[in-house]
Design a protein around this motif. Structure first.
Motif, PDB file in Angstrom:
ATOM      1  N   ASN A 117       0.821  -1.214   0.000  1.00 51.17           N
ATOM      2  CA  ASN A 117       0.000   0.000   0.000  1.00 51.17           C
ATOM      3  C   ASN A 117       0.855   1.264   0.000  1.00 51.17           C
ATOM      4  OD1 ASN A 117      -2.287  -1.684   0.131  1.00 51.17           O
ATOM      5  ND2 ASN A 117      -2.176  -1.742   2.365  1.00 51.17           N
ATOM      6  N   TYR A 118       1.675   1.374  -1.042  1.00 51.73           N
ATOM      7  CA  TYR A 118       2.503   2.562  -1.191  1.00 51.73           C
ATOM      8  C   TYR A 118       2.709   2.894  -2.666  1.00 51.73           C
ATOM      9  CZ  TYR A 118       6.535  -0.477  -2.277  1.00 51.73           C
ATOM     10  OH  TYR A 118       7.386  -1.388  -2.843  1.00 51.73           O
ATOM     11  N   TYR A 119       3.125   4.142  -2.891  1.00 53.13           N
ATOM     12  CA  TYR A 119       3.459   4.642  -4.226  1.00 53.13           C
ATOM     13  C   TYR A 119       4.936   5.018  -4.226  1.00 53.13           C
ATOM     14  CZ  TYR A 119       4.172   8.270  -7.777  1.00 53.13           C
ATOM     15  OH  TYR A 119       4.676   9.036  -8.798  1.00 53.13           O
ATOM     16  N   ASN A 159      11.641   8.472 -15.776  1.00 46.78           N
ATOM     17  CA  ASN A 159      11.062   8.094 -14.485  1.00 46.78           C
ATOM     18  C   ASN A 159      10.148   6.890 -14.640  1.00 46.78           C
ATOM     19  OD1 ASN A 159      12.269  10.235 -13.025  1.00 46.78           O
ATOM     20  ND2 ASN A 159      10.689  11.639 -13.752  1.00 46.78           N
ATOM     21  N   MET A 160      10.068   6.093 -13.588  1.00 48.08           N
ATOM     22  CA  MET A 160       9.180   4.927 -13.542  1.00 48.08           C
ATOM     23  C   MET A 160       8.384   4.998 -12.248  1.00 48.08           C
ATOM     24  SD  MET A 160       8.783   1.940 -15.386  1.00 48.08           S
ATOM     25  CE  MET A 160       7.648   0.562 -15.164  1.00 48.08           C
ATOM     26  N   GLU A 161       7.070   4.830 -12.338  1.00 48.05           N
ATOM     27  CA  GLU A 161       6.203   4.883 -11.166  1.00 48.05           C
ATOM     28  C   GLU A 161       5.651   3.495 -10.854  1.00 48.05           C
ATOM     29  OE1 GLU A 161       3.209   7.638 -12.342  1.00 48.05           O
ATOM     30  OE2 GLU A 161       4.421   9.396 -11.879  1.00 48.05           O
ATOM     31  N   TYR A 162       5.547   3.194  -9.566  1.00 45.71           N
ATOM     32  CA  TYR A 162       4.958   1.925  -9.129  1.00 45.71           C
ATOM     33  C   TYR A 162       3.959   2.181  -8.006  1.00 45.71           C
ATOM     34  CZ  TYR A 162       8.355  -1.009 -11.603  1.00 45.71           C
ATOM     35  OH  TYR A 162       9.103  -1.640 -12.565  1.00 45.71           O
ATOM     36  N   ALA A 163       2.871   1.440  -8.023  1.00 43.41           N
ATOM     37  CA  ALA A 163       1.922   1.403  -6.911  1.00 43.41           C
ATOM     38  C   ALA A 163       1.812  -0.055  -6.476  1.00 43.41           C
ATOM     39  CB  ALA A 163       0.563   1.938  -7.329  1.00 43.41           C
ATOM     40  N   VAL A 164       2.069  -0.313  -5.210  1.00 44.96           N
ATOM     41  CA  VAL A 164       2.065  -1.677  -4.681  1.00 44.96           C
ATOM     42  C   VAL A 164       0.982  -1.779  -3.614  1.00 44.96           C
ATOM     43  CG1 VAL A 164       3.424  -3.475  -3.576  1.00 44.96           C
ATOM     44  CG2 VAL A 164       4.548  -1.824  -5.084  1.00 44.96           C
ATOM     45  N   GLU A 218      -0.694  -6.694  -5.687  1.00 44.80           N
ATOM     46  CA  GLU A 218      -0.907  -6.080  -6.989  1.00 44.80           C
ATOM     47  C   GLU A 218       0.125  -4.985  -7.226  1.00 44.80           C
ATOM     48  OE1 GLU A 218      -4.952  -4.750  -7.132  1.00 44.80           O
ATOM     49  OE2 GLU A 218      -5.778  -6.785  -6.976  1.00 44.80           O
ATOM     50  N   PHE A 219       0.768  -5.053  -8.381  1.00 46.70           N
ATOM     51  CA  PHE A 219       1.772  -4.071  -8.776  1.00 46.70           C
ATOM     52  C   PHE A 219       1.304  -3.373 -10.052  1.00 46.70           C
ATOM     53  CE2 PHE A 219       3.827  -7.313  -6.366  1.00 46.70           C
ATOM     54  CZ  PHE A 219       4.869  -6.720  -5.677  1.00 46.70           C
ATOM     55  N   LYS A 220       1.338  -2.051 -10.041  1.00 49.36           N
ATOM     56  CA  LYS A 220       1.004  -1.273 -11.226  1.00 49.36           C
ATOM     57  C   LYS A 220       2.164  -0.340 -11.521  1.00 49.36           C
ATOM     58  CE  LYS A 220      -3.955  -1.349 -10.154  1.00 49.36           C
ATOM     59  NZ  LYS A 220      -5.162  -0.533  -9.873  1.00 49.36           N
ATOM     60  N   GLY A 221       2.696  -0.415 -12.729  1.00 43.36           N
ATOM     61  CA  GLY A 221       3.842   0.400 -13.093  1.00 43.36           C
ATOM     62  C   GLY A 221       3.599   1.175 -14.362  1.00 43.36           C
ATOM     63  N   LYS A 222       4.245   2.340 -14.476  1.00 41.82           N
ATOM     64  CA  LYS A 222       4.116   3.150 -15.682  1.00 41.82           C
ATOM     65  C   LYS A 222       5.387   3.958 -15.896  1.00 41.82           C
ATOM     66  CE  LYS A 222       1.087   6.377 -18.109  1.00 41.82           C
ATOM     67  NZ  LYS A 222      -0.167   7.190 -18.034  1.00 41.82           N
ATOM     68  N   ALA A 223       5.848   3.981 -17.144  1.00 44.32           N
ATOM     69  CA  ALA A 223       7.017   4.766 -17.516  1.00 44.32           C
ATOM     70  C   ALA A 223       6.734   5.501 -18.809  1.00 44.32           C
ATOM     71  CB  ALA A 223       8.243   3.875 -17.682  1.00 44.32           C
ATOM     72  N   ASN A 224       7.377   6.645 -18.970  1.00 41.48           N
ATOM     73  CA  ASN A 224       7.258   7.446 -20.188  1.00 41.48           C
ATOM     74  C   ASN A 224       8.673   7.858 -20.569  1.00 41.48           C
ATOM     75  OD1 ASN A 224       6.867   9.522 -22.115  1.00 41.48           O
ATOM     76  ND2 ASN A 224       4.836   9.953 -21.278  1.00 41.48           N
ATOM     77  N   GLU A 225       9.247   7.151 -21.541  1.00 37.66           N
ATOM     78  CA  GLU A 225      10.655   7.334 -21.851  1.00 37.66           C
ATOM     79  C   GLU A 225      10.866   7.879 -23.262  1.00 37.66           C
ATOM     80  OE1 GLU A 225      12.216   3.346 -21.597  1.00 37.66           O
ATOM     81  OE2 GLU A 225      11.980   3.063 -23.739  1.00 37.66           O
ATOM     82  N   PRO A 226      12.019   8.527 -23.508  1.00 34.83           N
ATOM     83  CA  PRO A 226      12.329   8.999 -24.860  1.00 34.83           C
ATOM     84  C   PRO A 226      12.478   7.822 -25.815  1.00 34.83           C
ATOM     85  CG  PRO A 226      13.767  10.019 -23.219  1.00 34.83           C
ATOM     86  CD  PRO A 226      13.046   8.910 -22.525  1.00 34.83           C
ATOM     87  N   TRP A 227      12.106   8.046 -27.088  1.00 32.71           N
ATOM     88  CA  TRP A 227      12.182   6.985 -28.089  1.00 32.71           C
ATOM     89  C   TRP A 227      12.648   7.561 -29.412  1.00 32.71           C
ATOM     90  CZ3 TRP A 227       9.918   6.489 -32.869  1.00 32.71           C
ATOM     91  CH2 TRP A 227       9.985   5.215 -33.475  1.00 32.71           C
ATOM     92  N   THR A 228      13.495   6.819 -30.128  1.00 30.32           N
ATOM     93  CA  THR A 228      13.834   7.148 -31.513  1.00 30.32           C
ATOM     94  C   THR A 228      13.803   5.858 -32.326  1.00 30.32           C
ATOM     95  OG1 THR A 228      16.221   6.771 -31.500  1.00 30.32           O
ATOM     96  CG2 THR A 228      15.439   8.890 -30.618  1.00 30.32           C
ATOM     97  N   LEU A 269       8.353   8.665  -2.295  1.00 28.00           N
ATOM     98  CA  LEU A 269       7.741   7.526  -1.614  1.00 28.00           C
ATOM     99  C   LEU A 269       6.581   8.010  -0.762  1.00 28.00           C
ATOM    100  CD1 LEU A 269       7.720   4.512  -0.754  1.00 28.00           C
ATOM    101  CD2 LEU A 269       9.361   5.126   1.048  1.00 28.00           C
ATOM    102  N   LYS A 270       5.403   7.403  -0.971  1.00 28.49           N
ATOM    103  CA  LYS A 270       4.224   7.744  -0.188  1.00 28.49           C
ATOM    104  C   LYS A 270       3.487   6.476   0.200  1.00 28.49           C
ATOM    105  CE  LYS A 270       3.333  12.185  -2.508  1.00 28.49           C
ATOM    106  NZ  LYS A 270       2.346  12.942  -3.330  1.00 28.49           N
ATOM    107  N   PHE A 271       3.197   6.316   1.480  1.00 34.64           N
ATOM    108  CA  PHE A 271       2.381   5.205   1.940  1.00 34.64           C
ATOM    109  C   PHE A 271       0.930   5.662   2.054  1.00 34.64           C
ATOM    110  CE2 PHE A 271       6.445   3.443   3.070  1.00 34.64           C
ATOM    111  CZ  PHE A 271       6.250   2.068   2.960  1.00 34.64           C
ATOM    112  N   ASN A 272       0.002   4.768   1.711  1.00 37.74           N
ATOM    113  CA  ASN A 272      -1.423   5.106   1.767  1.00 37.74           C
ATOM    114  C   ASN A 272      -1.894   5.251   3.202  1.00 37.74           C
ATOM    115  OD1 ASN A 272      -1.261   4.803  -0.988  1.00 37.74           O
ATOM    116  ND2 ASN A 272      -2.243   2.793  -1.019  1.00 37.74           N
TER     117      ASN A 272
END
Length: 273
Positions: free
Chosen positions: A37-39, A59-64, A74-84, A270-273
């Motif tokens: 239960n953290y981000y 950056n990569m984000e995770y919520a556990v 449950e793990f939820k992850g999201k990243a937005n990275e440069p691409w060529t 880091l943030k705990f719910n």
């Protein structure tokens, strides 16, 4: 840009070796030490030949979280990275690659499935400026059949159907772990060296992997300073020098940093719910 760059630290750095011997040793994990239960947000930097200055950062984000109804992590992850597209001049295309991931691990004890073992995993790679770059992965594990199934779907712009699908299977062992979520459950491992089976980089096999606890270290991050346990992860072979280090907070168990050569994933929020 390499599609799997977001998972380089865990997928390639830890498991870029070939071959696996079955390991039936069972490791007793302490799930009461599992942080839930953290981000968490991480900054990732790694070398990349076709990136500006040869370095890629994002950056990569995770919520556990713990789902008490299903008895799963449950793990939820999201990243937005440069691409060529790796081209130059008029053929050059630049944009962003969005990577989303969902993972479900067993938490409550269940016959044949111990704590920390994967139930289902999903990953999606999509580029905002090039529709032909789309890949999704669906991993499911049927413990009654003692098999794991990997379904890959890749978009091919010039194909008749648009999508190409491929399915592979792998024989499971009594206990094994997923490569991408291993750092997040490392705090539950006994503080002694051991050998485990881990899904390979492309998840079409299980690979024998050694973990070794080293000296504690204090790690300075954008989220604060953390007194960390340090675990070295390497192939269980005398013929490889490839290894990585996982640093997790002694108080909370949250992974603070993962390093390998010039690559680093470090906690920034880091943030705990």
């Amino acid at each position: 840009m390499k599609k799997f760059i977001a998972f380089l630290l865990i997928s390639v750095c830890l498991f870029s070796f070939i071959g696996c011997k079955q390991n039936e040793n069972f490791i007793e994990l302490d799930k009461t030490k599992m942080p839930v239960n953290y981000y968490a947000r991480y900054h990732i930097s790694t070398s990349a030949s076709n990136a500006p200055d040869g370095k890629l950062e994002y950056n990569m984000e995770y919520a556990v979280s713990l789902n008490e109804e299903t008895g799963q992590l449950e793990f939820k992850g999201k990243a937005n990275e440069p691409w060529t597209n790796g081209q130059t001049g008029e053929n050059l295309k630049e944009g962003r690659q969005i990577i989303t991931t969902f993972a479900f691990l067993q938490y409550a004890e269940k016959e044949g499935i111990s704590f920390g073992m994967p139930i289902k995993l999903e990953q999606e790679f999509m580029v905002d400026v090039e529709e032909s770059f789309y890949t999704s992965f669906d991993y499911s594990f049927d413990y009654s059949l003692n098999s794991g199934f990997l379904k890959t779907k890749v978009y091919e712009k010039n194909s008749e159907t648009g999508f190409k699908e491929d399915t592979k299977s792998v024989t499971l062992t009594k206990q094994f772990f997923d490569k991408d979520t291993l750092p997040f459950i490392m705090a539950t491992f006994p503080e002694s060296d051991g050998v485990i089976n881990v899904c390979s980089g492309n998840r079409n096999s299980l690979q024998r992997t050694r973990y070794e606890f080293t000296e504690d270290e204090t790690v300075e991050t954008g989220a604060g300073n953390f007194n960390c346990k340090v675990v070295r992860i390497r192939p269980d072979t005398n013929f490889s020098v490839n290894s990585a280090r996982i640093y997790f907070d002694k108080e909370t168990g949250v992974p603070v940093m993962v390093t390998h050569d010039s690559s680093k994933m470090i906690l920034t929020e880091l943030k705990f719910n």
